[in-house]
Write a protein that holds these residues in place. Structure first.
Motif, mmCIF file in Angstrom:
data_model
loop_
_atom_site.group_PDB
_atom_site.id
_atom_site.type_symbol
_atom_site.label_atom_id
_atom_site.label_comp_id
_atom_site.label_asym_id
_atom_site.label_seq_id
_atom_site.Cartn_x
_atom_site.Cartn_y
_atom_site.Cartn_z
ATOM 1 N N UNK A 18 -35.145 3.212 -40.517
ATOM 2 C CA UNK A 18 -34.498 4.302 -39.777
ATOM 3 C C UNK A 18 -34.966 4.304 -38.329
ATOM 4 N N UNK A 19 -36.263 4.112 -38.120
ATOM 5 C CA UNK A 19 -36.800 4.106 -36.759
ATOM 6 C C UNK A 19 -36.152 3.004 -35.930
ATOM 7 N N UNK A 20 -36.063 1.797 -36.474
ATOM 8 C CA UNK A 20 -35.482 0.684 -35.710
ATOM 9 C C UNK A 20 -33.999 0.908 -35.432
ATOM 10 N N UNK A 21 -33.281 1.453 -36.396
ATOM 11 C CA UNK A 21 -31.860 1.744 -36.172
ATOM 12 C C UNK A 21 -31.696 2.817 -35.095
ATOM 13 N N UNK A 22 -32.530 3.845 -35.160
ATOM 14 C CA UNK A 22 -32.492 4.918 -34.158
ATOM 15 C C UNK A 22 -32.781 4.355 -32.776
ATOM 16 N N UNK A 23 -33.841 3.599 -32.667
ATOM 17 C CA UNK A 23 -34.239 3.034 -31.378
ATOM 18 C C UNK A 23 -33.114 2.187 -30.782
#
Length: 110
Positions: A18-23
């Motif tokens: 989720x963090x990588x997709x958000x970033x």
């Protein structure tokens, strides 16, 4: 810094994903500075003279909790931020709606 709006939601995916997709989704369309701290699950985008959007991704029993807040970081002309943004009438609703769409996008397969 003054918080102007906050929102949170759960995404049924692992926090790292989720963090990588958000970033990867943040900062498009406008020139912005991005601050990333993967170890804390924190990413912020800052642009213009007052806007800063902060996001935090943490583990949750349902997958990942994503928290978002919009803050006024104006160092000069802080008084003009509400005027420039029509006193933020409807702003929190717009932030919540946009964040809701983002949560949906983060939860859908690529």
């Amino acid at each position: 810094m003054k918080t102007l709006a906050e929102a949170s939601g759960v995404v049924a995916r692992p926090p790292g994903e989720v963090f990588e997709r958000l970033r990867s989704k943040l900062g498009g369309g406008h020139p912005m500075r991005m601050d990333v701290d993967r170890s804390r699950g924190f990413v912020a985008v800052q642009g213009g003279w007052w806007y800063r959007g902060e996001y935090r991704v943490t583990a949750d029993s349902g997958g990942s909790l994503v928290e978002h807040r919009v803050v006024n970081v104006a160092s000069r002309g802080r008084w003009g931020v509400p005027l420039a943004n029509r006193f933020f009438i409807g702003f929190r609703g717009k932030v919540a709606a946009g964040f809701g769409r983002l949560i949906e996008e983060l939860g859908t397969p690529e």
